[in-house]
Design a protein around this motif. Structure first.
Motif, PDB file in Angstrom:
ATOM      1  N   GLY A   1       0.809  -1.200   0.000  1.00 30.61           N
ATOM      2  CA  GLY A   1       0.000   0.000   0.000  1.00 30.61           C
ATOM      3  C   GLY A   1       0.842   1.248   0.000  1.00 30.61           C
ATOM      4  O   GLY A   1       2.041   1.211  -0.286  1.00 30.61           O
ATOM      5  N   LEU A   2       0.191   2.362   0.325  1.00 28.22           N
ATOM      6  CA  LEU A   2       0.833   3.673   0.362  1.00 28.22           C
ATOM      7  C   LEU A   2       1.072   4.067   1.813  1.00 28.22           C
ATOM      8  O   LEU A   2       0.148   3.984   2.640  1.00 28.22           O
ATOM      9  CB  LEU A   2      -0.053   4.701  -0.326  1.00 28.22           C
ATOM     10  CG  LEU A   2       0.396   6.160  -0.277  1.00 28.22           C
ATOM     11  CD1 LEU A   2       1.702   6.343  -1.027  1.00 28.22           C
ATOM     12  CD2 LEU A   2      -0.699   7.061  -0.847  1.00 28.22           C
ATOM     13  N   VAL A   3       2.283   4.498   2.104  1.00 28.41           N
ATOM     14  CA  VAL A   3       2.631   4.892   3.464  1.00 28.41           C
ATOM     15  C   VAL A   3       3.576   6.082   3.394  1.00 28.41           C
ATOM     16  O   VAL A   3       4.331   6.242   2.425  1.00 28.41           O
ATOM     17  CB  VAL A   3       3.273   3.710   4.225  1.00 28.41           C
ATOM     18  CG1 VAL A   3       4.593   3.287   3.587  1.00 28.41           C
ATOM     19  CG2 VAL A   3       3.436   4.012   5.702  1.00 28.41           C
ATOM     20  N   GLN A   4       3.531   6.911   4.410  1.00 33.30           N
ATOM     21  CA  GLN A   4       4.446   8.040   4.479  1.00 33.30           C
ATOM     22  C   GLN A   4       5.830   7.597   4.940  1.00 33.30           C
ATOM     23  O   GLN A   4       5.971   6.592   5.653  1.00 33.30           O
ATOM     24  CB  GLN A   4       3.905   9.114   5.421  1.00 33.30           C
ATOM     25  CG  GLN A   4       2.697   9.861   4.878  1.00 33.30           C
ATOM     26  CD  GLN A   4       2.304  11.023   5.764  1.00 33.30           C
ATOM     27  OE1 GLN A   4       2.566  11.031   6.957  1.00 33.30           O
ATOM     28  NE2 GLN A   4       1.666  12.019   5.173  1.00 33.30           N
ATOM     29  N   ALA A   5       6.829   8.345   4.547  1.00 32.32           N
ATOM     30  CA  ALA A   5       8.188   8.061   4.992  1.00 32.32           C
ATOM     31  C   ALA A   5       8.230   8.033   6.520  1.00 32.32           C
ATOM     32  O   ALA A   5       7.605   8.876   7.187  1.00 32.32           O
ATOM     33  CB  ALA A   5       9.154   9.104   4.454  1.00 32.32           C
TER      34      ALA A   5
ATOM     35  N   ASP B   1      12.443   2.714  -0.707  1.00 28.45           N
ATOM     36  CA  ASP B   1      11.855   1.388  -0.519  1.00 28.45           C
ATOM     37  C   ASP B   1      10.674   1.162  -1.455  1.00 28.45           C
ATOM     38  O   ASP B   1      10.131   0.053  -1.515  1.00 28.45           O
ATOM     39  CB  ASP B   1      11.390   1.199   0.924  1.00 28.45           C
ATOM     40  CG  ASP B   1      12.542   1.222   1.923  1.00 28.45           C
ATOM     41  OD1 ASP B   1      12.368   1.821   3.002  1.00 28.45           O
ATOM     42  OD2 ASP B   1      13.595   0.629   1.619  1.00 28.45           O
ATOM     43  N   THR B   2      10.271   2.192  -2.170  1.00 27.76           N
ATOM     44  CA  THR B   2       9.161   2.059  -3.116  1.00 27.76           C
ATOM     45  C   THR B   2       9.504   1.048  -4.196  1.00 27.76           C
ATOM     46  O   THR B   2      10.537   1.159  -4.860  1.00 27.76           O
ATOM     47  CB  THR B   2       8.835   3.415  -3.759  1.00 27.76           C
ATOM     48  OG1 THR B   2       8.342   4.305  -2.755  1.00 27.76           O
ATOM     49  CG2 THR B   2       7.796   3.267  -4.851  1.00 27.76           C
ATOM     50  N   ALA B   3       8.648   0.040  -4.354  1.00 25.58           N
ATOM     51  CA  ALA B   3       8.905  -1.040  -5.304  1.00 25.58           C
ATOM     52  C   ALA B   3       7.739  -2.021  -5.269  1.00 25.58           C
ATOM     53  O   ALA B   3       6.861  -1.932  -4.403  1.00 25.58           O
ATOM     54  CB  ALA B   3      10.194  -1.782  -4.949  1.00 25.58           C
ATOM     55  N   VAL B   4       7.753  -2.951  -6.209  1.00 17.90           N
ATOM     56  CA  VAL B   4       6.885  -4.113  -6.123  1.00 17.90           C
ATOM     57  C   VAL B   4       7.648  -5.179  -5.353  1.00 17.90           C
ATOM     58  O   VAL B   4       8.803  -5.479  -5.678  1.00 17.90           O
ATOM     59  CB  VAL B   4       6.481  -4.633  -7.511  1.00 17.90           C
ATOM     60  CG1 VAL B   4       5.612  -5.883  -7.375  1.00 17.90           C
ATOM     61  CG2 VAL B   4       5.742  -3.555  -8.289  1.00 17.90           C
ATOM     62  N   TYR B   5       7.014  -5.726  -4.329  1.00 14.84           N
ATOM     63  CA  TYR B   5       7.643  -6.720  -3.481  1.00 14.84           C
ATOM     64  C   TYR B   5       7.097  -8.113  -3.832  1.00 14.84           C
ATOM     65  O   TYR B   5       5.878  -8.302  -3.923  1.00 14.84           O
ATOM     66  CB  TYR B   5       7.375  -6.401  -2.012  1.00 14.84           C
ATOM     67  CG  TYR B   5       8.239  -5.263  -1.515  1.00 14.84           C
ATOM     68  CD1 TYR B   5       8.020  -3.955  -1.950  1.00 14.84           C
ATOM     69  CD2 TYR B   5       9.291  -5.496  -0.629  1.00 14.84           C
ATOM     70  CE1 TYR B   5       8.823  -2.912  -1.521  1.00 14.84           C
ATOM     71  CE2 TYR B   5      10.095  -4.454  -0.182  1.00 14.84           C
ATOM     72  CZ  TYR B   5       9.861  -3.173  -0.634  1.00 14.84           C
ATOM     73  OH  TYR B   5      10.667  -2.139  -0.201  1.00 14.84           O
ATOM     74  N   TYR B   6       8.031  -9.046  -3.992  1.00 12.81           N
ATOM     75  CA  TYR B   6       7.684 -10.399  -4.411  1.00 12.81           C
ATOM     76  C   TYR B   6       8.097 -11.413  -3.349  1.00 12.81           C
ATOM     77  O   TYR B   6       9.205 -11.348  -2.801  1.00 12.81           O
ATOM     78  CB  TYR B   6       8.400 -10.765  -5.703  1.00 12.81           C
ATOM     79  CG  TYR B   6       8.017  -9.922  -6.894  1.00 12.81           C
ATOM     80  CD1 TYR B   6       8.705  -8.756  -7.203  1.00 12.81           C
ATOM     81  CD2 TYR B   6       6.960 -10.303  -7.719  1.00 12.81           C
ATOM     82  CE1 TYR B   6       8.355  -7.982  -8.306  1.00 12.81           C
ATOM     83  CE2 TYR B   6       6.606  -9.544  -8.824  1.00 12.81           C
ATOM     84  CZ  TYR B   6       7.311  -8.381  -9.105  1.00 12.81           C
ATOM     85  OH  TYR B   6       6.958  -7.614 -10.187  1.00 12.81           O
TER      86      TYR B   6
ATOM     87  N   GLN C   1       2.470  -3.980  -4.457  1.00 16.64           N
ATOM     88  CA  GLN C   1       3.103  -2.657  -4.570  1.00 16.64           C
ATOM     89  C   GLN C   1       3.235  -1.998  -3.208  1.00 16.64           C
ATOM     90  O   GLN C   1       2.275  -1.960  -2.420  1.00 16.64           O
ATOM     91  CB  GLN C   1       2.261  -1.757  -5.483  1.00 16.64           C
ATOM     92  CG  GLN C   1       2.772  -0.335  -5.620  1.00 16.64           C
ATOM     93  CD  GLN C   1       4.060  -0.247  -6.417  1.00 16.64           C
ATOM     94  OE1 GLN C   1       4.200  -0.860  -7.465  1.00 16.64           O
ATOM     95  NE2 GLN C   1       5.021   0.526  -5.908  1.00 16.64           N
ATOM     96  N   VAL C   2       4.418  -1.469  -2.954  1.00 17.08           N
ATOM     97  CA  VAL C   2       4.669  -0.645  -1.774  1.00 17.08           C
ATOM     98  C   VAL C   2       5.136   0.718  -2.267  1.00 17.08           C
ATOM     99  O   VAL C   2       6.111   0.812  -3.016  1.00 17.08           O
ATOM    100  CB  VAL C   2       5.735  -1.270  -0.856  1.00 17.08           C
ATOM    101  CG1 VAL C   2       6.128  -0.292   0.249  1.00 17.08           C
ATOM    102  CG2 VAL C   2       5.222  -2.573  -0.260  1.00 17.08           C
ATOM    103  N   THR C   3       4.428   1.754  -1.852  1.00 14.85           N
ATOM    104  CA  THR C   3       4.779   3.112  -2.241  1.00 14.85           C
ATOM    105  C   THR C   3       4.981   3.945  -0.985  1.00 14.85           C
ATOM    106  O   THR C   3       4.087   4.007  -0.124  1.00 14.85           O
ATOM    107  CB  THR C   3       3.680   3.738  -3.112  1.00 14.85           C
ATOM    108  OG1 THR C   3       3.471   2.925  -4.276  1.00 14.85           O
ATOM    109  CG2 THR C   3       4.087   5.148  -3.550  1.00 14.85           C
TER     110      THR C   3
END
Length: 115
Positions: free
Chosen positions: A10-14, A89-94, A110-112
């Motif tokens: 998901g979407l998270v703040q730094a 760290d933004t990327a698609v995690y597998y 997805q991690v954004t």
């Protein structure tokens, strides 16, 4: 054949945290080392954590001290706790499972991280 299904992206703040989970369709113990990889746009896929059947873990320096991998062999799951997230760290995690004879991949989540 092992089917792997990731969740928790998901979407998270730094500076925030996320916990990724990966559910396997078959027993992962004792055959599989379980790992998390990530791939950012325009970059190669890279390993971010692994845990062996014996419980040994390791991380690259970029995430060491911030990420923690764990496995629950009774539930056939592996998790990745990510703390103090950074924009890089933004990327698609597998999720990945690897034995002496085979390797399987999940579809990715997805991690954004917004700065």
């Amino acid at each position: 054949q092992v089917q792997l299904v990731e969740s928790g992206g998901g979407l998270v703040q730094a500076g925030g945290s996320l916990r990724l989970s990966c559910s396997a369709s078959t027993n992962i113990y004792p055959y599989y080392t379980m790992s998390w990889y990530r791939q950012a746009p325009g970059k190669e896929r890279e390993l971010v954590a692994f845990v062996t059947a014996g419980g040994t873990t390791d991380y690259p320096s970029s995430v060491k001290g911030r990420f923690s991998i764990s496995r629950d062999d009774a539930q056939n799951t592996v998790s990745l706790q990510m703390n103090n997230l950074k924009s890089e760290d933004t990327a698609v995690y597998y999720c990945n499972s690897k034995s002496s004879t085979s390797t399987f991949w999940g579809q990715g989540t997805q991690v954004t991280v917004s700065s």
